[in-house]
Enzyme design. Structure first.
Site: not given
Length: 266
Positions: A148, A161
């Protein structure tokens, strides 16, 4: 075995994974679903791994008639031994499964932090560990880790995350260095916000955390740092995955392919 490079001036070959076995985690929806279909279009036999049995059944129906095949496998990646075993014999591994919770660190549940790190970092390690013996034995393999922009940048309220994606970046680079003598590449694909259920589900949490109305989260939070003011489509991410599996990317390893609409250009 040294991969044969594409001759200078030759047209880039289309992706042909006929005879190859791929495994994609988080396969029932979003990026994972798009990756399964892309690899099946290229002729691969794809092990589609997810804990969502209904989603996998729908995916298998959608894939009927494609050049490759889709084999649904219901699996919870917190079962790390089962995850490692599932990866045995795979030529292409796409670590995609993920989950998200948006909370300040002082309010972040420790059990959720542990689960996120298990699914998004420890499970990829175990999957890679399970896949490498076969890849090394044949002198060819492709590991693609769906990271990401948060593998390269941090955002508030996403401790688990961001930590998991930063760890995945390091794991991917280590696998690239170890795999290079064996014809195995390992790379990350780093999208910004993708049009997936994972993103849609966090809108309310983002609104609460940032103190803005839910209808303004997309423009004022999610896309604030992106020069291109739209969500990425899952199929765009899947094309990047396909590129990294093709012969034209045989020299690409240990890197991060950033699809962030200019976020990291700031």
């Amino acid at each position: 075995m040294t991969p044969t490079p594409t001759p200078a001036g030759a047209l880039a070959p289309s992706l042909d994974l006929g005879g190859r076995t791929a495994l994609v985690t988080g396969a029932a929806g979003g990026i994972g679903r798009a990756c399964v279909l892309r690899l099946a279009v290229a002729g691969a036999k794809v092990r589609a791994v997810d804990r969502d049995a209904a989603g996998l059944e729908s995916l298998a129906e959608r894939a009927a008639g494609l050049p490759g095949t889709v084999e649904p496998r219901v699996l919870d990646l917190t079962d790390l031994d089962a995850a490692e075993q599932a990866a045995a014999g795979t030529d292409v591994l796409v670590n995609n499964a993920g989950l998200q919770l948006v909370r300040p660190i002082e309010d972040f549940p420790p059990d959720v932090f542990h689960t996120v790190l298990t699914v998004m970092l420890e499970a990829p390690f175990r999957l890679i560990r399970g896949a490498l013996p076969h890849m090394y034995g044949q002198g060819w393999g492709r590991i693609v880790n769906i990271s990401s922009v948060h593998g390269l940048r941090a955002s508030p309220f996403k401790a688990a995350y961001v930590a998991a994606k930063h760890g995945l970046e390091g794991l991917s680079k280590t696998a690239a260095l170890e795999g290079a003598p064996h014809g195995v590449t390992s790379n990350c694909v780093n999208p910004a916000y993708v049009r997936t259920p994972l993103v849609e589900k966090q809108l309310a949490d983002q609104a609460h955390a940032h103190g803005v109305p839910a209808e303004r989260v997309l423009s004022e939070v999610l896309l604030q740092d992106s020069a291109v003011k739209r969500l990425i489509e899952p199929e765009e991410v899947a094309e990047a995955v396909g590129y990294l599996c093709g012969p034209q990317a045989s020299f690409v390893t240990g890197t991060s392919l950033v699809l962030d609409g200019g976020w990291t250009a700031h």
